[in-house]
Design a protein around this motif. Structure first.
Motif, PDB file in Angstrom:
ATOM      1  N   MET A  20       0.647  -1.423   0.040  1.00  0.00           N
ATOM      2  CA  MET A  20      -0.117   0.126   0.120  1.00  0.00           C
ATOM      3  C   MET A  20       1.189   1.168   0.081  1.00  0.00           C
ATOM      4  SD  MET A  20      -3.381  -1.051   2.262  1.00  0.00           S
ATOM      5  CE  MET A  20      -2.286  -0.914   3.776  1.00  0.00           C
ATOM      6  N   SER A  21       1.676   0.693   0.877  1.00  0.00           N
ATOM      7  CA  SER A  21       2.682   2.011   0.407  1.00  0.00           C
ATOM      8  C   SER A  21       3.452   2.059  -0.326  1.00  0.00           C
ATOM      9  CB  SER A  21       3.848   1.676   1.882  1.00  0.00           C
ATOM     10  OG  SER A  21       4.704   3.010   1.579  1.00  0.00           O
ATOM     11  N   ALA A  22       4.143   1.453  -0.551  1.00  0.00           N
ATOM     12  CA  ALA A  22       4.362   1.287  -2.535  1.00  0.00           C
ATOM     13  C   ALA A  22       3.791   1.808  -3.385  1.00  0.00           C
ATOM     14  CB  ALA A  22       4.583   0.126  -3.216  1.00  0.00           C
ATOM     15  N   GLY A  23       2.265   1.272  -3.210  1.00  0.00           N
ATOM     16  CA  GLY A  23       1.300   2.006  -4.768  1.00  0.00           C
ATOM     17  C   GLY A  23       0.943   3.960  -4.030  1.00  0.00           C
ATOM     18  N   MET A  24       0.806   4.158  -2.570  1.00  0.00           N
ATOM     19  CA  MET A  24       0.761   5.549  -2.642  1.00  0.00           C
ATOM     20  C   MET A  24       1.871   6.047  -3.651  1.00  0.00           C
ATOM     21  SD  MET A  24       0.200   7.109   1.058  1.00  0.00           S
ATOM     22  CE  MET A  24       1.850   7.459   1.877  1.00  0.00           C
ATOM     23  N   TYR A  25       3.122   5.066  -3.279  1.00  0.00           N
ATOM     24  CA  TYR A  25       3.884   6.783  -3.912  1.00  0.00           C
ATOM     25  C   TYR A  25       4.273   6.733  -5.375  1.00  0.00           C
ATOM     26  CZ  TYR A  25       7.009   5.883   0.886  1.00  0.00           C
ATOM     27  OH  TYR A  25       7.892   6.127   2.045  1.00  0.00           O
ATOM     28  N   PHE A  26       2.958   5.792  -5.782  1.00  0.00           N
ATOM     29  CA  PHE A  26       3.134   5.689  -7.713  1.00  0.00           C
ATOM     30  C   PHE A  26       1.934   6.650  -7.301  1.00  0.00           C
ATOM     31  CE2 PHE A  26       5.807   1.567  -7.478  1.00  0.00           C
ATOM     32  CZ  PHE A  26       6.433   2.483  -8.446  1.00  0.00           C
ATOM     33  N   LEU A  27       0.859   6.096  -6.557  1.00  0.00           N
ATOM     34  CA  LEU A  27      -0.321   7.405  -6.711  1.00  0.00           C
ATOM     35  C   LEU A  27      -0.566   8.031  -6.818  1.00  0.00           C
ATOM     36  CD1 LEU A  27      -2.249   3.978  -7.051  1.00  0.00           C
ATOM     37  CD2 LEU A  27      -1.841   4.487  -9.207  1.00  0.00           C
ATOM     38  N   LYS A  28      -0.188   8.509  -5.783  1.00  0.00           N
ATOM     39  CA  LYS A  28       0.084  10.308  -4.727  1.00  0.00           C
ATOM     40  C   LYS A  28       0.763  10.755  -4.222  1.00  0.00           C
ATOM     41  CE  LYS A  28      -4.494   8.477  -2.850  1.00  0.00           C
ATOM     42  NZ  LYS A  28      -5.618   9.206  -1.233  1.00  0.00           N
TER      43      LYS A  28
END
Length: 119
Positions: A20-28
Motif C-alpha cells: 500500500m505504501s509503494a502504491g501510494m508512492y506511485f499514485l499520490k
C-alpha cells in the motif's frame, strides 16, 4: 501451528502495508513528495524506495533466496527506524505507521526463524 499462524498474519500484514505504501508512492506522488520535503528527505528517492518495497515483499514471501530474504528484512528494519526517527524529529505525530510496521517486522522475523528453523 500457533507459530505458523503468527508468522503468516504478521508477514501478510507487513506485506500489505508495504505494498500500500509503494502504491501510494506511485499514485499520490505529489502528496508523498511534500511529505518527504517536510521530513527533510530528497524526493528523488521516492520511486527507488517504492520499487525496493515491492522487491522486499517478494523476497520475504517467496523465500527462494535466503540471502535476499534476510536483506529485505534488514532493509525494512532500517527504513522503519529511519521513518520513525524522521517523524519524531519533525514532530508531526505521524510515527504510528512506522512503529506498527517495525513491530510487525520483528514478529515476522522471529516467527520466520521458529517456523522455518533457520539460523
Amino acid at each position: 501451528m500457533r507459530n505458523k499462524i503468527m508468522y503468516w498474519i504478521s508477514t501478510l500484514l507487513l506485506s500489505a502495508l508495504m505494498l500500500m505504501s509503494a502504491g501510494m508512492y506511485f499514485l499520490k506522488n505529489p502528496m508523498v513528495q511534500q511529505m518527504f520535503k517536510n521530513l527533510g528527505y530528497p524526493t528523488y528517492i521516492i520511486y527507488p524506495l517504492a520499487f525496493a518495497k515491492i522487491l522486499g515483499v517478494l523476497a520475504i514471501l517467496t523465500r527462494k533466496v535466503p540471502f535476499l530474504k534476510e536483506l529485505a528484512y534488514a532493509g525494512f528494519f532500517f527504513e522503519f527506524i529511519l521513518a520513525f526517527s524522521a517523524h519524531i524529529n519533525a514532530a508531526d505525530g505521524e510515527y504510528t505507521a512506522a512503529l506498527i510496521a517495525l513491530i510487525l517486522l520483528i514478529i515476522s522475523y522471529i516467527y520466520d526463524k521458529k517456523v522455518f528453523k533457520t539460523v
